[in-house]
Design an enzyme around this catalytic site. Structure first.
Site, PDB file in Angstrom:
ATOM      1  N   GLY A  38      65.938  23.543 -27.353  1.00 57.64           N
ATOM      2  CA  GLY A  38      65.945  24.888 -27.941  1.00 57.64           C
ATOM      3  C   GLY A  38      66.319  25.950 -26.924  1.00 57.64           C
ATOM      4  O   GLY A  38      65.644  26.964 -26.772  1.00 57.64           O
ATOM      5  N   ALA A  39      67.447  25.727 -26.225  1.00 64.90           N
ATOM      6  CA  ALA A  39      67.817  26.650 -25.138  1.00 64.90           C
ATOM      7  C   ALA A  39      68.945  27.593 -25.536  1.00 64.90           C
ATOM      8  O   ALA A  39      69.531  28.250 -24.682  1.00 64.90           O
ATOM      9  CB  ALA A  39      68.196  25.843 -23.899  1.00 64.90           C
ATOM     10  N   SER A  40      69.269  27.678 -26.828  1.00 63.93           N
ATOM     11  CA  SER A  40      70.345  28.572 -27.261  1.00 63.93           C
ATOM     12  C   SER A  40      69.924  30.033 -27.236  1.00 63.93           C
ATOM     13  O   SER A  40      70.767  30.928 -27.248  1.00 63.93           O
ATOM     14  CB  SER A  40      70.799  28.187 -28.671  1.00 63.93           C
ATOM     15  OG  SER A  40      69.676  27.991 -29.506  1.00 63.93           O
TER      16      SER A  40
ATOM     17  N   LYS B 155      50.605  23.381 -31.729  1.00 61.09           N
ATOM     18  CA  LYS B 155      50.555  23.826 -30.328  1.00 61.09           C
ATOM     19  C   LYS B 155      49.338  23.249 -29.610  1.00 61.09           C
ATOM     20  O   LYS B 155      49.395  22.951 -28.413  1.00 61.09           O
ATOM     21  CB  LYS B 155      50.571  25.362 -30.275  1.00 61.09           C
ATOM     22  CG  LYS B 155      51.876  25.955 -30.774  1.00 61.09           C
ATOM     23  CD  LYS B 155      53.037  25.517 -29.900  1.00 61.09           C
ATOM     24  CE  LYS B 155      54.393  25.854 -30.444  1.00 61.09           C
ATOM     25  NZ  LYS B 155      55.483  25.433 -29.551  1.00 61.09           N
TER      26      LYS B 155
ATOM     27  N   ASN C 146      60.689  22.890 -25.381  1.00 63.54           N
ATOM     28  CA  ASN C 146      60.585  24.294 -25.792  1.00 63.54           C
ATOM     29  C   ASN C 146      60.941  24.528 -27.261  1.00 63.54           C
ATOM     30  O   ASN C 146      60.476  25.490 -27.859  1.00 63.54           O
ATOM     31  CB  ASN C 146      61.519  25.122 -24.888  1.00 63.54           C
ATOM     32  CG  ASN C 146      61.740  26.515 -25.413  1.00 63.54           C
ATOM     33  OD1 ASN C 146      60.924  27.418 -25.208  1.00 63.54           O
ATOM     34  ND2 ASN C 146      62.849  26.727 -26.132  1.00 63.54           N
TER      35      ASN C 146
ATOM     36  N   SER D 259      51.193  27.510 -26.884  1.00 61.68           N
ATOM     37  CA  SER D 259      51.067  28.899 -27.348  1.00 61.68           C
ATOM     38  C   SER D 259      49.607  29.341 -27.259  1.00 61.68           C
ATOM     39  O   SER D 259      48.689  28.515 -27.310  1.00 61.68           O
ATOM     40  CB  SER D 259      51.503  28.997 -28.811  1.00 61.68           C
ATOM     41  OG  SER D 259      51.129  30.247 -29.365  1.00 61.68           O
TER      42      SER D 259
ATOM     43  N   TYR E 119      51.025  25.826 -37.325  1.00 62.57           N
ATOM     44  CA  TYR E 119      51.564  26.220 -36.013  1.00 62.57           C
ATOM     45  C   TYR E 119      50.491  26.069 -34.936  1.00 62.57           C
ATOM     46  O   TYR E 119      50.733  25.479 -33.877  1.00 62.57           O
ATOM     47  CB  TYR E 119      52.066  27.663 -36.077  1.00 62.57           C
ATOM     48  CG  TYR E 119      52.719  28.139 -34.793  1.00 62.57           C
ATOM     49  CD1 TYR E 119      54.029  27.794 -34.482  1.00 62.57           C
ATOM     50  CD2 TYR E 119      52.015  28.940 -33.889  1.00 62.57           C
ATOM     51  CE1 TYR E 119      54.629  28.226 -33.295  1.00 62.57           C
ATOM     52  CE2 TYR E 119      52.608  29.373 -32.708  1.00 62.57           C
ATOM     53  CZ  TYR E 119      53.909  29.021 -32.417  1.00 62.57           C
ATOM     54  OH  TYR E 119      54.496  29.444 -31.241  1.00 62.57           O
TER      55      TYR E 119
HETATM   56  P1  NAP Z   1      63.171  31.272 -30.782  1.00 59.88           P
HETATM   57  O1  NAP Z   1      63.740  32.480 -30.153  1.00 59.88           O
HETATM   58  O2  NAP Z   1      62.902  31.260 -32.247  1.00 59.88           O
HETATM   59  O3  NAP Z   1      64.135  30.023 -30.406  1.00 59.88           O
HETATM   60  C1  NAP Z   1      63.805  28.750 -30.883  1.00 59.88           C
HETATM   61  C2  NAP Z   1      64.720  27.730 -30.252  1.00 59.88           C
HETATM   62  O4  NAP Z   1      64.346  26.429 -30.739  1.00 59.88           O
HETATM   63  C3  NAP Z   1      66.190  27.919 -30.614  1.00 59.88           C
HETATM   64  O5  NAP Z   1      66.983  27.612 -29.500  1.00 59.88           O
HETATM   65  C4  NAP Z   1      66.405  26.885 -31.738  1.00 59.88           C
HETATM   66  O6  NAP Z   1      67.737  26.394 -31.818  1.00 59.88           O
HETATM   67  C5  NAP Z   1      65.493  25.780 -31.248  1.00 59.88           C
HETATM   68  N1  NAP Z   1      65.112  24.837 -32.306  1.00 59.88           N
HETATM   69  C6  NAP Z   1      64.409  25.076 -33.443  1.00 59.88           C
HETATM   70  N2  NAP Z   1      64.273  23.946 -34.158  1.00 59.88           N
HETATM   71  C7  NAP Z   1      64.903  22.970 -33.455  1.00 59.88           C
HETATM   72  C8  NAP Z   1      65.124  21.586 -33.679  1.00 59.88           C
HETATM   73  N3  NAP Z   1      64.664  20.962 -34.786  1.00 59.88           N
HETATM   74  N4  NAP Z   1      65.827  20.878 -32.762  1.00 59.88           N
HETATM   75  C9  NAP Z   1      66.317  21.483 -31.633  1.00 59.88           C
HETATM   76  N5  NAP Z   1      66.137  22.797 -31.388  1.00 59.88           N
HETATM   77  C10 NAP Z   1      65.445  23.528 -32.288  1.00 59.88           C
HETATM   78  O7  NAP Z   1      61.785  30.862 -30.104  1.00 59.88           O
HETATM   79  P2  NAP Z   1      61.065  31.384 -28.756  1.00 59.88           P
HETATM   80  O8  NAP Z   1      60.262  32.573 -29.103  1.00 59.88           O
HETATM   81  O9  NAP Z   1      62.028  31.425 -27.639  1.00 59.88           O
HETATM   82  O10 NAP Z   1      60.018  30.195 -28.534  1.00 59.88           O
HETATM   83  C11 NAP Z   1      60.280  29.070 -27.720  1.00 59.88           C
HETATM   84  C12 NAP Z   1      59.033  28.206 -27.685  1.00 59.88           C
HETATM   85  O11 NAP Z   1      57.928  28.964 -27.164  1.00 59.88           O
HETATM   86  C13 NAP Z   1      58.597  27.703 -29.063  1.00 59.88           C
HETATM   87  O12 NAP Z   1      58.093  26.389 -28.963  1.00 59.88           O
HETATM   88  C14 NAP Z   1      57.481  28.656 -29.442  1.00 59.88           C
HETATM   89  O13 NAP Z   1      56.589  28.091 -30.358  1.00 59.88           O
HETATM   90  C15 NAP Z   1      56.860  28.924 -28.097  1.00 59.88           C
HETATM   91  N6  NAP Z   1      56.131  30.192 -28.059  1.00 59.88           N
HETATM   92  C16 NAP Z   1      56.767  31.377 -28.218  1.00 59.88           C
HETATM   93  C17 NAP Z   1      56.029  32.544 -28.169  1.00 59.88           C
HETATM   94  C18 NAP Z   1      56.661  33.908 -28.296  1.00 59.88           C
HETATM   95  O14 NAP Z   1      55.905  34.879 -28.255  1.00 59.88           O
HETATM   96  N7  NAP Z   1      57.970  34.043 -28.433  1.00 59.88           N
HETATM   97  C19 NAP Z   1      54.633  32.507 -28.000  1.00 59.88           C
HETATM   98  C20 NAP Z   1      54.028  31.274 -27.856  1.00 59.88           C
HETATM   99  C21 NAP Z   1      54.773  30.123 -27.884  1.00 59.88           C
HETATM  100  P3  NAP Z   1      68.876  27.212 -32.703  1.00 59.88           P
HETATM  101  O15 NAP Z   1      69.093  28.520 -31.995  1.00 59.88           O
HETATM  102  O16 NAP Z   1      70.083  26.330 -32.646  1.00 59.88           O
HETATM  103  O17 NAP Z   1      68.287  27.393 -34.055  1.00 59.88           O
END
Ligand code: NAP
Length: 232
Positions: free
Chosen positions: A11-13, A149, A80, A132, A145
């Site tokens: 999920g690094a896009s 986590k 991630n 998380s 969710y």
């Molecule tokens: P985000 O901006 O929504 O990005 C999610 C990433 O995951 C995207 O690159 C997406 O790919 C990829 N993804 C989703 N489903 C996938 C699958 N089935 N196979 C491969 N890739 C997949 O999320 P983020 O906020 O950066 O969060 C990253 C991680 O940190 C997550 O695990 C999230 O639960 C955790 N987290 C985030 C926060 C926060 O506040 N942001 C807080 C706690 C935990 P596409 O772009 O191709 O869709």
């Protein structure tokens, strides 16, 4: 610091995964940018880091197998990829549960199992799991969710305990409200929940990824990057 190492970030896009890939590349690692659907954004991260982008849905065993085969030997795995469907009490169906647990938790198991044989053979590895604050306090997304986590923390503890003697560390990071698509799409996520008074920045989480990738004496731990949420 990480010259000669290969880091695969799922999920690094965009969001935290993108920032982690950029930080790992800056530290000298070759990076593999996994993504699910956003090909153009993943290609941009690959171009910025000199890495390669590989599409794979990491909730599917066959796709994980292909991803790891195409990536080659992986030294640093950042689990991630994740989804956060905002569904409160009484709202998530069995299907929602299964899908979210597969993407967030099963993927972590599948990816880790797929890269571990190589890490064990080379007696060096880093596994970093993006959990998380929801694992610890429930959070603002939903029961599936929070459970996914918390499950990642169980995996972290198990693998850390069983791999410590083999040069492989396994740790988790528990962020809260980092400004990404995931947070801006969630109306329950507001900066007033955070004692420091703002959302976190993706680079602040990437700093922790870098620490865990470079340090060989931290294992089985969770780094809380949450702007003091526990103090709220
Ligand atoms: P985000 O901006 O929504 O990005 C999610 C990433 O995951 C995207 O690159 C997406 O790919 C990829 N993804 C989703 N489903 C996938 C699958 N089935 N196979 C491969 N890739 C997949 O999320 P983020 O906020 O950066 O969060 C990253 C991680 O940190 C997550 O695990 C999230 O639960 C955790 N987290 C985030 C926060 C926060 O506040 N942001 C807080 C706690 C935990 P596409 O772009 O191709 O869709």
């Amino acid at each position: 610091m990480l010259e000669g190492k290969v880091a695969l970030v799922t999920g690094a896009s965009r969001g935290i995964g993108r920032a982690a890939a950029i930080a790992l590349a800056r530290a000298g690692a070759k990076v593999v940018i996994n993504y699910n659907s956003r090909e153009a954004q993943a290609a941009e991260v690959a171009a910025a880091t000199g890495g390669v982008a590989i599409q794979a849905d990491v909730s599917q065993a066959a796709e994980v197998e292909r991803l790891v085969r195409e990536a080659g030997p992986v030294d640093i795995l950042v689990n991630n990829a994740g989804i956060a469907r905002v569904q409160g009490v009484g709202q998530a169906t069995e299907r929602d549960w299964d899908e979210l647990i597969a993407v967030n938790l099963k993927s972590c198991f599948l990816m880790t199992e797929a890269v571990l044989p190589g890490m064990r053979a080379r007696r060096w590895g880093r596994v970093i799991n993006l959990s998380s604050v929801a694992a610890h306090v429930g959070g603002v997304v939903g029961p599936h969710y929070a459970a996914s986590k918390a499950g990642m923390l169980g995996l972290t503890h198990y693998y850390a305990a069983h791999l410590a003697r083999e040069g492989i560390t396994v740790n988790a990071i528990s962020p809260a409200l980092v400004e990404t698509d995931m947070v801006t799409a969630n109306l329950n996520a507001t900066p007033d929940r955070i004692p420091v008074g703002r959302f976190g920045r993706v680079e602040e989480v990437a700093d922790a990824v870098l620490l865990l990738a470079t340090n060989g004496y931290i294992t089985g731990q969770t780094l809380h990057i949450n702007g003091g949420w526990y103090l709220a």
